[in-house]
Design an enzyme around this catalytic site. Structure first.
Site, PDB file in Angstrom:
ATOM      1  N   PHE A  77     -10.858  67.480   2.924  1.00 20.66           N
ATOM      2  CA  PHE A  77     -11.906  66.085   2.417  1.00 20.66           C
ATOM      3  C   PHE A  77     -13.274  66.588   2.605  1.00 20.66           C
ATOM      4  O   PHE A  77     -14.417  66.038   2.057  1.00 20.66           O
ATOM      5  CB  PHE A  77     -11.492  65.403   3.685  1.00 20.66           C
ATOM      6  CG  PHE A  77     -11.851  63.843   3.915  1.00 20.66           C
ATOM      7  CD1 PHE A  77     -12.523  63.207   2.353  1.00 20.66           C
ATOM      8  CD2 PHE A  77     -13.801  63.403   4.718  1.00 20.66           C
ATOM      9  CE1 PHE A  77     -12.580  61.577   3.127  1.00 20.66           C
ATOM     10  CE2 PHE A  77     -14.283  62.567   5.039  1.00 20.66           C
ATOM     11  CZ  PHE A  77     -13.940  61.220   4.246  1.00 20.66           C
ATOM     12  N   MET A  78     -14.026  67.544   3.795  1.00 17.15           N
ATOM     13  CA  MET A  78     -15.391  67.887   3.664  1.00 17.15           C
ATOM     14  C   MET A  78     -16.161  68.051   2.009  1.00 17.15           C
ATOM     15  O   MET A  78     -17.011  68.397   2.095  1.00 17.15           O
ATOM     16  CB  MET A  78     -15.003  68.749   4.052  1.00 17.15           C
ATOM     17  CG  MET A  78     -14.759  69.333   6.351  1.00 17.15           C
ATOM     18  SD  MET A  78     -15.410  69.998   7.605  1.00 17.15           S
ATOM     19  CE  MET A  78     -14.311  71.183   6.985  1.00 17.15           C
ATOM     20  N   GLU A 132      -7.975  65.953   2.653  1.00 18.70           N
ATOM     21  CA  GLU A 132      -8.027  65.631   4.119  1.00 18.70           C
ATOM     22  C   GLU A 132      -8.280  66.863   4.861  1.00 18.70           C
ATOM     23  O   GLU A 132      -8.236  67.701   4.048  1.00 18.70           O
ATOM     24  CB  GLU A 132      -6.805  65.461   4.654  1.00 18.70           C
ATOM     25  CG  GLU A 132      -5.252  67.040   3.979  1.00 18.70           C
ATOM     26  CD  GLU A 132      -3.559  66.137   4.155  1.00 18.70           C
ATOM     27  OE1 GLU A 132      -2.976  67.249   4.899  1.00 18.70           O
ATOM     28  OE2 GLU A 132      -4.020  65.426   3.671  1.00 18.70           O
ATOM     29  N   CYS A 133      -8.904  66.365   6.073  1.00 19.47           N
ATOM     30  CA  CYS A 133      -9.685  67.567   6.823  1.00 19.47           C
ATOM     31  C   CYS A 133     -10.457  68.755   6.102  1.00 19.47           C
ATOM     32  O   CYS A 133     -11.184  68.051   5.776  1.00 19.47           O
ATOM     33  CB  CYS A 133      -8.711  68.449   7.950  1.00 19.47           C
ATOM     34  SG  CYS A 133      -8.791  69.890   8.921  1.00 19.47           S
ATOM     35  N   GLY A 134     -10.299  70.123   5.954  1.00 19.19           N
ATOM     36  CA  GLY A 134     -11.524  70.649   5.232  1.00 19.19           C
ATOM     37  C   GLY A 134     -11.726  70.414   3.734  1.00 19.19           C
ATOM     38  O   GLY A 134     -12.662  70.193   2.903  1.00 19.19           O
TER      39      GLY A 134
END
Length: 351
Positions: free
Chosen positions: A332-333, A328-330
């Site tokens: 996910f990146m 999630e968020c970072g």
């Protein structure tokens, strides 16, 4: 024990409410009181400062993302073992998203729901008596949100304080603090908010500077007197995020740090085991775990280190071939093909 509570609000971000909140938290803690910080809406960074200032875990109270029952359970838990809860608003006091009444995510939702008073932090730089017009607007905008007092921030002189303060008190709003302009009190920021508490080399010294400011510039006894009991309706944790597995491999380091404390606590209470690992230390998830969880954080600040962590890359590939991976968020990146760092350089990620 049921804590008394007050909301620290402001017309906008950048008014100084975080510095005021941390200063109050630290100063009251130094007086020997049990004080807990809370934050309205989604925020992983400010609660870290609240925790560092008080020694008690900070809490997020998000009227949009959390069900009313979960919100009440978290509020009750926060109040149960503290003398005071200082609740910091996100952005401006009334700022949220378009949603049903009481479900916008704003701090004003919490003021209405729990009948909590608001201490309004006003950045009065570049104005004097005009500050009273702003204060009056806040005091009359919503009759169910009570402005209990004001703190004047970034004053230029004693004359500036007198002009602004007298005008505000003339509309019936007590001024319980006046802070002179002092750039050393500012918390450093980066592209997505404040630098995290754990990244400071001299965090305790800065917390104490803010507490010294609070003792000098705020009437702490008056602020404590303005607070009212935090007594939420009965709630429970039935709507909290359930454990994604029995054994959870959790990425946990400076690049992956955005997990709300209540989420991990609920996972453990449900019987799950959390097995932390550090991608920055080139560690891979334990293959005996049922699921791997990459939370948010600031991986773009560590993209080069993550790109070079070959054991992490290989271990994630093995894990993902058989078991679920959640980012999630970072996080996910990092699951993507590449990540551009803060300097514009592109680095290979997990793909």
């Amino acid at each position: 024990m049921t804590a008394r509570a007050i909301i620290i609000g402001a017309p906008r971000s950048g008014s100084g409410k975080t510095s005021v909140t941390i200063g109050i938290l630290r100063a009251l803690t130094r007086r020997g009181l049990k004080v807990r910080g809370a934050k309205s809406g989604p925020d992983y960074i400010d609660p870290g400062f609240h925790t560092a200032a008080t020694g008690l875990s900070g809490v997020n109270l998000d009227s949009w993302a959390m069900s009313p029952s979960l919100l009440n359970a978290l509020a009750a838990q926060a109040a149960d073992d503290a003398d005071f809860v200082i609740l910091e608003s996100a952005m401006g006091l009334f700022d949220g998203i378009p949603a049903a009444q009481g479900r916008t995510g704003s701090a004003a939702d919490l003021a209405r729901l729990y009948g909590l008073p608001v201490l309004l932090v006003l950045d009065v730089s570049g104005q004097s008596t005009t500050a009273a017009a702003v204060a009056k607007g806040f005091a009359t905008y919503d009759p169910d949100v009570h402005m209990a007092g004001a703190v004047l921030n970034r004053l230029g002189s004693e004359r500036h304080r007198r002009l602004s303060g007298d005008a505000i008190e003339a509309i019936g709003l007590p001024v319980v603090g006046a802070i002179l302009r002092d750039p050393t009190l500012n918390l450093p920021e980066r592209h997505l908010g404040l630098v995290q508490a754990g990244e400071y080399d001299d965090l305790v010294a800065h917390l104490d500077r803010l507490a010294d400011m609070a003792e000098k510039s705020l009437d702490l006894d008056a602020i404590m007197a303005l607070a009212t009991p935090l007594a939420p309706a009965v709630g429970d944790f039935a709507d909290a995020l359930r454990p994604p597995g029995q054994r959870i491999a959790l990425a946990e380091d400076a690049a992956f740090s955005f997990l709300y404390p209540h989420v991990a606590a609920c996972w453990r209470k449900a019987g799950a085991e959390i097995v932390p690992f550090s991608p920055l230390a080139d560690q891979a998830p334990d293959e005996d775990c049922d699921v791997c969880w990459l939370p948010g954080g600031y991986p773009e600040l560590h993209a080069g280190t993550l790109a070079a962590a070959m054991n992490f890359h290989a271990g994630m590939a093995r894990f993902a071939a058989k078991k679920p991976v959640h980012g999630e968020c970072g996080g996910f990146m990092v699951l993507g093909e590449a990540l551009e760092d803060a300097g514009g350089e592109t680095h290979r990620m997990l793909g």
